[in-house]
Design a protein around this motif. Structure first.
Motif: not given
Length: 139
Positions: A87-100, A107-122
């Motif tokens: 509801g307030a975060s997502m985990t992404l699978r990420q790569t950097v590739r060169r050809g094959e 993995t990177v987990t990012i959280a949605c927060v109120v702008s200018g702060g660290v309070t989580p929000m949906r």
């Protein structure tokens, strides 16, 4: 590459490298950030759309594995795929590739927060609905 993966072509410039012409390790995080930003922009949630909702995304957790180095002038592909969508975060699978070759994966987990702060929000419902279409949880 699966249908659930966003990819962004990149090129390695001199400012991305160390004195030996190899990409400095922290710059892979920048490449991944660009992929996440362009992924959100493609879904209609560019920086203006996000900031106008008085929210922002912050990185909560990162785990990377370095496999091979990238070098000056290489053409790369930075990818992002949603593994878990909350509801307030997502985990992404990420790569950097060169050809094959996968140069960096993680993995990177990012959280949605109120702008200018660290309070989580949906995430707004329309944003979460758009992201859900790209989530592996959606299968």
């Amino acid at each position: 590459m699966s249908e659930w993966e966003f990819s962004l072509p990149l090129r390695v410039y001199i400012e991305d490298t160390d004195a030996g012409g190899i990409v400095f390790y922290v710059n892979y995080l920048k490449f991944m950030e660009r992929a996440r930003t362009e992924f959100m922009r493609q879904l209609g949630f560019g920086k203006d759309a996000i900031f106008n909702r008085d929210l922002m995304f912050v990185v909560r957790d990162v785990a990377l594995h370095y496999h091979l180095p990238a070098r000056l002038d290489d053409e790369l592909l930075a990818t992002a795929a949603i593994d878990k969508l909350g509801g307030a975060s997502m985990t992404l699978r990420q790569t950097v590739r060169r050809g094959e070759d996968t140069l960096v994966s993680g993995t990177v987990t990012i959280a949605c927060v109120v702008s200018g702060g660290v309070t989580p929000m949906r995430m707004p419902p329309e944003m979460r609905d758009a992201l859900k279409q790209w989530s592996t949880d959606n299968k």
